[in-house]
Design a protein around this motif. Structure first.
Motif, PDB file in Angstrom:
ATOM      1  N   ASP A  95      57.000  -5.917  43.218  1.00 58.12           N
ATOM      2  CA  ASP A  95      55.827  -6.673  42.767  1.00 58.12           C
ATOM      3  C   ASP A  95      54.538  -6.096  43.348  1.00 58.12           C
ATOM      4  N   HIS A  96      54.640  -4.907  43.959  1.00 56.12           N
ATOM      5  CA  HIS A  96      53.532  -4.298  44.699  1.00 56.12           C
ATOM      6  C   HIS A  96      52.875  -3.230  43.829  1.00 56.12           C
ATOM      7  N   SER A  97      51.677  -3.494  43.355  1.00 52.96           N
ATOM      8  CA  SER A  97      50.989  -2.555  42.465  1.00 52.96           C
ATOM      9  C   SER A  97      49.913  -1.802  43.243  1.00 52.96           C
ATOM     10  N   GLY A  98      50.323  -0.689  43.823  1.00 57.75           N
ATOM     11  CA  GLY A  98      49.372   0.102  44.589  1.00 57.75           C
ATOM     12  C   GLY A  98      49.945   1.443  44.967  1.00 57.75           C
ATOM     13  N   ASP A  99      49.082   2.460  45.051  1.00 56.35           N
ATOM     14  CA  ASP A  99      49.478   3.776  45.540  1.00 56.35           C
ATOM     15  C   ASP A  99      49.460   3.787  47.057  1.00 56.35           C
ATOM     16  N   CYS A 100      50.367   4.552  47.660  1.00 54.75           N
ATOM     17  CA  CYS A 100      50.251   4.848  49.089  1.00 54.75           C
ATOM     18  C   CYS A 100      49.272   6.009  49.281  1.00 54.75           C
ATOM     19  N   LEU A 101      49.528   7.110  48.593  1.00 50.49           N
ATOM     20  CA  LEU A 101      48.677   8.298  48.684  1.00 50.49           C
ATOM     21  C   LEU A 101      47.939   8.499  47.373  1.00 50.49           C
ATOM     22  N   ALA A 102      46.815   9.175  47.438  1.00 50.05           N
ATOM     23  CA  ALA A 102      46.100   9.522  46.214  1.00 50.05           C
ATOM     24  C   ALA A 102      46.958  10.471  45.376  1.00 50.05           C
ATOM     25  N   PRO A 103      46.916  10.370  44.057  1.00 46.80           N
ATOM     26  CA  PRO A 103      47.718  11.256  43.211  1.00 46.80           C
ATOM     27  C   PRO A 103      47.472  12.737  43.472  1.00 46.80           C
TER      28      PRO A 103
ATOM     29  N   PHE B 158      57.034   7.592  53.285  1.00 47.95           N
ATOM     30  CA  PHE B 158      57.340   6.622  52.232  1.00 47.95           C
ATOM     31  C   PHE B 158      56.150   6.546  51.280  1.00 47.95           C
ATOM     32  N   ASN B 159      56.447   6.542  49.987  1.00 46.61           N
ATOM     33  CA  ASN B 159      55.360   6.687  49.027  1.00 46.61           C
ATOM     34  C   ASN B 159      55.651   5.914  47.749  1.00 46.61           C
ATOM     35  N   VAL B 160      54.740   5.029  47.401  1.00 45.32           N
ATOM     36  CA  VAL B 160      54.798   4.314  46.120  1.00 45.32           C
ATOM     37  C   VAL B 160      53.719   4.898  45.220  1.00 45.32           C
ATOM     38  N   ARG B 161      54.055   5.157  43.965  1.00 45.53           N
ATOM     39  CA  ARG B 161      53.105   5.723  43.005  1.00 45.53           C
ATOM     40  C   ARG B 161      52.936   4.781  41.819  1.00 45.53           C
ATOM     41  N   LEU B 162      51.687   4.602  41.423  1.00 44.95           N
ATOM     42  CA  LEU B 162      51.404   3.746  40.274  1.00 44.95           C
ATOM     43  C   LEU B 162      51.588   4.458  38.938  1.00 44.95           C
ATOM     44  N   GLY B 163      51.377   5.768  38.916  1.00 48.18           N
ATOM     45  CA  GLY B 163      51.369   6.475  37.641  1.00 48.18           C
ATOM     46  C   GLY B 163      49.986   6.409  37.005  1.00 48.18           C
ATOM     47  N   LYS B 164      49.925   6.637  35.705  1.00 50.06           N
ATOM     48  CA  LYS B 164      48.631   6.664  35.015  1.00 50.06           C
ATOM     49  C   LYS B 164      48.016   5.274  34.929  1.00 50.06           C
TER      50      LYS B 164
ATOM     51  N   GLY C 299      55.480  -7.373  38.437  1.00 41.85           N
ATOM     52  CA  GLY C 299      54.382  -6.520  38.888  1.00 41.85           C
ATOM     53  C   GLY C 299      53.046  -7.239  38.757  1.00 41.85           C
ATOM     54  N   ARG C 300      52.137  -6.872  39.612  1.00 41.02           N
ATOM     55  CA  ARG C 300      50.813  -7.507  39.594  1.00 41.02           C
ATOM     56  C   ARG C 300      49.804  -6.601  38.910  1.00 41.02           C
ATOM     57  N   PRO C 301      48.783  -7.195  38.299  1.00 38.45           N
ATOM     58  CA  PRO C 301      47.758  -6.366  37.653  1.00 38.45           C
ATOM     59  C   PRO C 301      47.073  -5.463  38.677  1.00 38.45           C
TER      60      PRO C 301
END
Length: 529
Positions: free
Chosen positions: A93-101, A362-368, A440-442
């Protein structure tokens, strides 16, 4: 006082203490996200669960008072699995990048956002320090790199991606033109020495990072001058030799000793190097597999056979990277491998189990993201289109470089270095995609506050900021809004964030476990106390 046992360790604690308090007294670390000393227990994240008296169900340690005679399990596989699942549910449910793309797209994982911020502030010494933390030849790469980082840039859809490579080149060129070019500080000498065979991009990078770690380094090369393919395959019209020489000279000034016209298998033998040095790194570019095979090294059709997790060959203390392992025309990838093999060699010299350094973590990616989703990030970025230098070899001038750096959206997480969710997800090896079917959150960024940024999509509704604002009597404060899966934290009655947090914005941001609230970079805080 109640006496309890946690993981076979007994302890007496005051009446009213929680299991979490007892664990702290024993030095047992139980992870928490929604807990903060001085705040009421919320028990919403369920990351701190433990097993009590062998029961099937688990209990949150932050909110469970101890009872005399309790027998508690914390560090067991079953409890760890439950904590991992709790983290994975939160991540779903976490909508966020860890690192910049762009950092994910750069093989060297350079801190591009920090470089851009420092260029915009005209702090070029700070910028070159950031660049050279990951890339030893930035002026060279700025001219020849195909910029694999730039297609990932979120600015690409509006005015073109940020000219990352040209900004890197600008910083490095300005540094080389000064009377005191930046020479990185090296750790004290560790008493170990390494022979690097090959003075191309991977060999130079390996030498650079070994020197920074306090290792004595000799670089052997079959050519008269160091540089490898950078010197002998790229024309000087594209890569001026004074630029290449200047960057190599910095490595020499760091302590590297270069040995020219000494080819492996001719003027020097692998056996000689093994006897004279504590480790050997083979980074020779294209290799003669038959020749290396006669030296006792295992080879493949492309080059040397290595353990991909350690860069080690089949011979003790002999490592290989770059074109010696597989052909590559991408210098930035060779430089990244040089850094990675250096990290492995340092572990070997220290007698540790060797594990390839994790540059990303550890890295979460949002995508486009859509232009609408990126609205908040555009608020503080320049609206100008991309600046292209008239002469790519010469690069950007000072004004264009500053303006280009100001186009950066700084879309990385503002709390990536101290995000507790990221820290615990890494520790428990959580899989962020295990429950990928979550709602997921907006995705959005709120920028109305002068000191903090708010990304509601990262909020886990732990309520710490609500309690802090309430405790310190903010006039409006924060509150829970919505129901069920849609509950989130916001200012009450549609107020703005800067109206809701007039006194405790900094404390709320520092308490946030996920980076949903984060401090604006480079902004002095001036809240009333």
């Amino acid at each position: 006082m109640p006496r309890v046992t946690i993981d076979n360790q007994a302890v007496e604690v005051p009446e009213g203490a929680t299991i979490l308090d007892a664990a702290k007294q024993l030095g047992i670390e139980i992870p928490t996200l929604c807990h903060l000393d001085g705040c009421r227990p919320n028990a919403s994240c369920m990351v701190c669960v433990v097993r009590i008296n062998g029961r099937a169900d688990l209990s949150p340690s932050c909110a469970t008072p101890v009872v005399d005679g309790m027998v508690i399990e914390s560090e067991t596989e079953a409890v760890h699995e439950a904590r991992r699942t709790a983290l994975e549910l939160l991540l779903s449910d976490h909508s966020g990048d860890c690192l910049a793309p762009c950092v994910n797209g750069c093989p060297a994982h350079m801190d591009i956002s920090s470089m851009n911020r420092l260029i915009a502030a005209d702090d070029l010494r700070g910028a070159i320090e950031v660049v050279k933390a990951d890339i030893p030849l930035p002026a060279t790469l700025g001219r020849i790199c195909p910029a694999p980082c730039e297609p990932s840039c979120r600015r690409a859809a509006v005015g073109g991606s940020v000219a990352i490579c040209k900004l890197k080149q600008y910083v490095a060129d300005q540094d080389l033109e000064t009377d005191a070019a930046y020479v990185p500080t090296c750790e004290p000498h560790c008493g170990k020495s390494v022979a690097v065979v090959g003075a191309g991009p991977s060999g130079l990078s390996a030498a650079y990072f070994l020197l920074r770690a306090g290792v004595d380094v000799d670089v052997f090369d079959r050519n008269t001058l160091p540089g490898g393919a950078l010197r002998y395959e790229i024309p000087p019209e594209r890569l001026p030799r004074d630029v290449l020489n200047g960057e190599i000279d910095v490595i020499r000034r760091m302590g590297a000793r270069f040995h020219a016209d000494e080819a492996l298998g001719a003027e020097i033998s692998l056996e000689q190097l093994q006897l004279a040095y504590d480790a050997v790194v083979i980074a020779t570019g294209g290799v003669d597999t038959d020749l290396l095979g006669h030296m006792g090294l295992e080879t493949t059709r492309q080059g040397l056979r290595i353990n991909p997790e350690s860069f080690g060959t089949n011979l003790e203390g002999v490592f290989a990277a770059g074109g010696a392992v597989r052909p590559s025309k991408l210098a930035i990838r060779s430089i990244a491998e040089g850094k990675a093999v250096a990290g492995c060699v340092v572990q070997y010299l220290e007698g540790k189990d060797i594990q390839r350094p994790d540059e990303v973590g550890f890295n979460v990616r949002l995508g486009k993201l859509t232009a609408e989703q990126l609205t908040g990030w555009f608020e503080s970025a320049s609206r100008e289109a991309r600046h292209e230098p008239e002469n790519p070899v010469q690069g950007l001038d000072a004004e264009a470089a500053r303006e280009e750096a100001m186009r950066c959206l700084h879309c990385e997480c503002g709390a990536q270095e101290d995000c507790r969710l990221r820290e615990q997800a890494a520790k428990y090896q959580a899989n962020p995609k295990r429950f990928s079917g979550g709602i997921g959150r907006p995705v959005s960024l709120r920028v109305e506050h002068p000191f903090v940024l708010y990304e509601p999509g990262k909020c886990i509704a732990c309520g710490l900021c609500v309690q802090i604002a309430e405790r310190d009597r903010e006039a409006l404060g924060l509150t829970f809004v919505g129901r069920g899966f849609n509950v989130h934290i916001d200012a009450p009655s549609g107020a703005r964030l800067d109206e809701a947090l007039r006194v405790k914005a900094q404390e709320c941001a520092e308490a946030c476990p996920t980076g949903a609230l984060s401090l604006r970079a480079g902004v002095a805080i001036s809240e009333p106390r």
